[in-house]
Design a protein around this motif. Sequence first.
Motif, PDB file in Angstrom:
ATOM      1  N   ALA A 139       0.723  -1.373  -0.052  1.00 29.61           N
ATOM      2  CA  ALA A 139      -0.117  -0.104   0.015  1.00 29.61           C
ATOM      3  C   ALA A 139       0.771   1.247  -0.279  1.00 29.61           C
ATOM      4  CB  ALA A 139      -0.901  -0.014   1.271  1.00 29.61           C
ATOM      5  N   LEU A 140       1.962   1.415   0.743  1.00 28.20           N
ATOM      6  CA  LEU A 140       2.646   2.383   0.849  1.00 28.20           C
ATOM      7  C   LEU A 140       3.568   2.604  -0.449  1.00 28.20           C
ATOM      8  CD1 LEU A 140       4.625   4.397   2.289  1.00 28.20           C
ATOM      9  CD2 LEU A 140       6.154   2.761   2.747  1.00 28.20           C
ATOM     10  N   ALA A 141       3.869   1.495  -1.265  1.00 29.16           N
ATOM     11  CA  ALA A 141       4.842   1.806  -2.485  1.00 29.16           C
ATOM     12  C   ALA A 141       3.724   2.150  -3.301  1.00 29.16           C
ATOM     13  CB  ALA A 141       5.250   0.260  -2.962  1.00 29.16           C
ATOM     14  N   GLN A 142       2.408   1.724  -3.635  1.00 30.72           N
ATOM     15  CA  GLN A 142       1.383   1.918  -4.587  1.00 30.72           C
ATOM     16  C   GLN A 142       1.172   3.671  -4.278  1.00 30.72           C
ATOM     17  OE1 GLN A 142      -1.528  -0.919  -3.821  1.00 30.72           O
ATOM     18  NE2 GLN A 142      -0.683  -2.250  -5.370  1.00 30.72           N
ATOM     19  N   GLN A 143       0.995   4.123  -3.112  1.00 30.23           N
ATOM     20  CA  GLN A 143       0.739   5.423  -2.722  1.00 30.23           C
ATOM     21  C   GLN A 143       1.958   6.438  -3.108  1.00 30.23           C
ATOM     22  OE1 GLN A 143      -2.416   6.697  -1.435  1.00 30.23           O
ATOM     23  NE2 GLN A 143      -1.241   8.544  -2.658  1.00 30.23           N
ATOM     24  N   ILE A 144       3.032   5.949  -2.918  1.00 28.79           N
ATOM     25  CA  ILE A 144       4.163   6.713  -3.271  1.00 28.79           C
ATOM     26  C   ILE A 144       4.127   6.642  -4.991  1.00 28.79           C
ATOM     27  CG2 ILE A 144       6.631   6.638  -3.587  1.00 28.79           C
ATOM     28  CD1 ILE A 144       6.615   5.391  -0.882  1.00 28.79           C
ATOM     29  N   GLU A 145       3.952   5.817  -5.720  1.00 26.00           N
ATOM     30  CA  GLU A 145       3.995   5.909  -7.118  1.00 26.00           C
ATOM     31  C   GLU A 145       2.696   6.774  -7.469  1.00 26.00           C
ATOM     32  OE1 GLU A 145       4.853   1.109  -8.694  1.00 26.00           O
ATOM     33  OE2 GLU A 145       2.754   1.768  -8.434  1.00 26.00           O
ATOM     34  N   ILE A 146       1.524   6.919  -6.818  1.00 27.70           N
ATOM     35  CA  ILE A 146       0.570   7.783  -7.425  1.00 27.70           C
ATOM     36  C   ILE A 146       1.112   9.155  -6.731  1.00 27.70           C
ATOM     37  CG2 ILE A 146      -1.605   8.476  -6.500  1.00 27.70           C
ATOM     38  CD1 ILE A 146      -2.188   5.407  -6.315  1.00 27.70           C
ATOM     39  N   ASP A 147       1.730   9.423  -5.672  1.00 25.20           N
ATOM     40  CA  ASP A 147       2.284  10.664  -5.326  1.00 25.20           C
ATOM     41  C   ASP A 147       3.253  11.269  -6.132  1.00 25.20           C
ATOM     42  OD1 ASP A 147       0.507  10.516  -3.114  1.00 25.20           O
ATOM     43  OD2 ASP A 147       1.897  10.123  -1.694  1.00 25.20           O
ATOM     44  N   LEU A 148       4.063  10.485  -6.944  1.00 27.19           N
ATOM     45  CA  LEU A 148       5.141  10.948  -7.863  1.00 27.19           C
ATOM     46  C   LEU A 148       4.524  10.708  -9.137  1.00 27.19           C
ATOM     47  CD1 LEU A 148       8.276   9.266  -6.082  1.00 27.19           C
ATOM     48  CD2 LEU A 148       7.329  11.519  -5.762  1.00 27.19           C
ATOM     49  N   GLY A 149       3.202  10.769  -9.574  1.00 27.21           N
ATOM     50  CA  GLY A 149       2.845  10.913 -10.878  1.00 27.21           C
ATOM     51  C   GLY A 149       2.380   9.649 -11.606  1.00 27.21           C
ATOM     52  N   ARG A 150       2.342   8.658 -11.184  1.00 30.73           N
ATOM     53  CA  ARG A 150       1.888   7.604 -11.797  1.00 30.73           C
ATOM     54  C   ARG A 150       0.283   7.194 -11.671  1.00 30.73           C
ATOM     55  NH1 ARG A 150       4.053   1.301 -11.639  1.00 30.73           N
ATOM     56  NH2 ARG A 150       2.901   0.488 -13.533  1.00 30.73           N
ATOM     57  N   PRO A 151      -0.341   7.276 -12.713  1.00 36.10           N
ATOM     58  CA  PRO A 151      -1.809   7.206 -12.502  1.00 36.10           C
ATOM     59  C   PRO A 151      -2.285   5.869 -11.846  1.00 36.10           C
ATOM     60  CG  PRO A 151      -1.260   7.576 -14.830  1.00 36.10           C
ATOM     61  CD  PRO A 151       0.157   7.489 -13.958  1.00 36.10           C
ATOM     62  N   ALA A 152      -3.165   6.061 -10.817  1.00 33.83           N
ATOM     63  CA  ALA A 152      -3.460   4.632 -10.017  1.00 33.83           C
ATOM     64  C   ALA A 152      -4.139   3.590 -11.085  1.00 33.83           C
ATOM     65  CB  ALA A 152      -4.768   4.933  -8.996  1.00 33.83           C
ATOM     66  N   ASP A 153      -4.822   3.921 -11.968  1.00 30.90           N
ATOM     67  CA  ASP A 153      -5.053   2.974 -13.054  1.00 30.90           C
ATOM     68  C   ASP A 153      -4.338   3.208 -14.132  1.00 30.90           C
ATOM     69  OD1 ASP A 153      -7.361   1.936 -11.895  1.00 30.90           O
ATOM     70  OD2 ASP A 153      -8.730   3.666 -12.549  1.00 30.90           O
ATOM     71  N   HIS A 154      -3.365   2.228 -14.270  1.00 26.41           N
ATOM     72  CA  HIS A 154      -2.114   2.171 -15.383  1.00 26.41           C
ATOM     73  C   HIS A 154      -1.924   0.965 -15.980  1.00 26.41           C
ATOM     74  CE1 HIS A 154      -0.406   1.152 -11.763  1.00 26.41           C
ATOM     75  NE2 HIS A 154       0.291   0.216 -12.210  1.00 26.41           N
ATOM     76  N   GLY A 155      -1.961   0.792 -17.483  1.00 25.88           N
ATOM     77  CA  GLY A 155      -1.591  -0.551 -17.936  1.00 25.88           C
ATOM     78  C   GLY A 155      -0.337  -1.244 -17.584  1.00 25.88           C
ATOM     79  N   HIS A 156      -0.055  -2.245 -17.911  1.00 33.17           N
ATOM     80  CA  HIS A 156       1.351  -3.203 -17.675  1.00 33.17           C
ATOM     81  C   HIS A 156       2.094  -2.762 -18.984  1.00 33.17           C
ATOM     82  CE1 HIS A 156       0.409  -5.712 -14.298  1.00 33.17           C
ATOM     83  NE2 HIS A 156      -0.920  -5.961 -14.826  1.00 33.17           N
ATOM     84  N   HIS A 157       3.162  -2.486 -18.696  1.00 33.45           N
ATOM     85  CA  HIS A 157       4.217  -2.515 -19.657  1.00 33.45           C
ATOM     86  C   HIS A 157       4.162  -0.931 -20.443  1.00 33.45           C
ATOM     87  CE1 HIS A 157       5.076  -6.526 -18.872  1.00 33.45           C
ATOM     88  NE2 HIS A 157       4.088  -6.775 -19.305  1.00 33.45           N
ATOM     89  N   THR A 158       3.840   0.057 -19.606  1.00 37.41           N
ATOM     90  CA  THR A 158       3.746   1.382 -20.180  1.00 37.41           C
ATOM     91  C   THR A 158       4.931   1.905 -19.511  1.00 37.41           C
ATOM     92  OG1 THR A 158       2.292   1.935 -18.540  1.00 37.41           O
ATOM     93  CG2 THR A 158       1.387   1.179 -20.205  1.00 37.41           C
ATOM     94  N   PRO A 159       4.988   3.379 -20.018  1.00 37.29           N
ATOM     95  CA  PRO A 159       6.175   4.557 -19.423  1.00 37.29           C
ATOM     96  C   PRO A 159       5.564   4.864 -18.152  1.00 37.29           C
ATOM     97  CG  PRO A 159       5.817   4.935 -21.828  1.00 37.29           C
ATOM     98  CD  PRO A 159       4.766   3.980 -21.412  1.00 37.29           C
ATOM     99  N   ARG A 160       6.227   5.059 -17.093  1.00 33.06           N
ATOM    100  CA  ARG A 160       6.148   5.495 -15.920  1.00 33.06           C
ATOM    101  C   ARG A 160       7.045   6.406 -15.141  1.00 33.06           C
ATOM    102  NH1 ARG A 160       6.364  -0.496 -15.315  1.00 33.06           N
ATOM    103  NH2 ARG A 160       5.243  -0.415 -17.339  1.00 33.06           N
ATOM    104  N   THR A 161       6.633   7.379 -14.327  1.00 34.41           N
ATOM    105  CA  THR A 161       7.471   8.254 -13.625  1.00 34.41           C
ATOM    106  C   THR A 161       8.302   7.482 -12.496  1.00 34.41           C
ATOM    107  OG1 THR A 161       5.684   8.798 -12.197  1.00 34.41           O
ATOM    108  CG2 THR A 161       6.146  10.321 -13.879  1.00 34.41           C
ATOM    109  N   VAL A 162       7.416   6.503 -12.010  1.00 36.62           N
ATOM    110  CA  VAL A 162       8.020   5.615 -10.890  1.00 36.62           C
ATOM    111  C   VAL A 162       7.118   4.214 -10.995  1.00 36.62           C
ATOM    112  CG1 VAL A 162       8.467   5.242  -8.624  1.00 36.62           C
ATOM    113  CG2 VAL A 162       8.779   7.374  -9.396  1.00 36.62           C
ATOM    114  N   ASP A 163       8.022   3.241 -10.771  1.00 33.85           N
ATOM    115  CA  ASP A 163       7.575   1.825 -10.831  1.00 33.85           C
ATOM    116  C   ASP A 163       8.285   1.151  -9.519  1.00 33.85           C
ATOM    117  OD1 ASP A 163       6.029  -0.235 -11.553  1.00 33.85           O
ATOM    118  OD2 ASP A 163       8.028  -1.394 -12.466  1.00 33.85           O
ATOM    119  N   ILE A 164       7.641   0.685  -8.489  1.00 31.76           N
ATOM    120  CA  ILE A 164       8.152  -0.015  -7.264  1.00 31.76           C
ATOM    121  C   ILE A 164       7.548  -1.105  -7.168  1.00 31.76           C
ATOM    122  CG2 ILE A 164       8.051   0.291  -4.884  1.00 31.76           C
ATOM    123  CD1 ILE A 164       7.556   3.275  -4.912  1.00 31.76           C
ATOM    124  N   ASP A 165       8.453  -1.933  -7.160  1.00 27.20           N
ATOM    125  CA  ASP A 165       8.126  -3.535  -7.166  1.00 27.20           C
ATOM    126  C   ASP A 165       8.761  -4.215  -6.071  1.00 27.20           C
ATOM    127  OD1 ASP A 165       6.776  -3.800  -9.654  1.00 27.20           O
ATOM    128  OD2 ASP A 165       8.723  -4.227 -10.698  1.00 27.20           O
TER     129      ASP A 165
END
Length: 172
Positions: A78-104
């Motif tokens: 949940a923390l990782a997903q919130q950070i992704e959103i906060d840093l500009g990654r849309p909550a609803d994003h496709g797989h294998h798309t460009p991204r500001t931040v990806d946290i795995d």
Amino acid sequence: MNRGSAILWGIGLGSNLGDSELLLAEARARLVAGASATDLRSSPLYRSTAVDCAPGTADFANAVIIFESDIGPPNLLALAQQIEIDLGRPADHGHHTPRTVDIDLLFGGDIILDSEDLTLPHPRAYLRSFVLAPLADLLPDLVLPAQDKTVADLLSDLDSDEPAPVRIQEDW
């Protein structure tokens, strides 16, 4: 691998939109703070070709961080997903798309988990040079749960058409 109740976490970070170095450093700082992490170690920053993305997709900056924390898998996810959103990654994003931040979440100690929301260890971590190379910089002798080879051996034995990631920066 776990000391007391602390879990040794391995986290993959990637970015190919915006100022990737700055975004990855911010993601790292927010993860460490949000997870009350200790013993942080960061791999060098790598540049890797976008895998399974549309032709012409920009290269990624990738790194791996490891730290110890008492945070459990659902809360770290949940923390990782919130950070992704906060840093500009849309909550609803496709797989294998460009991204500001990806946290795995790559691994969490010896935890093996296969739920609708999270699989640990990451199901493709052992197949990706952009994960294995920076992880091998930190923990070459680590054997991931459900694997029988060290990270260094997985990397050297990797049979992939992916170009090898290139180390671009030691400290970031």
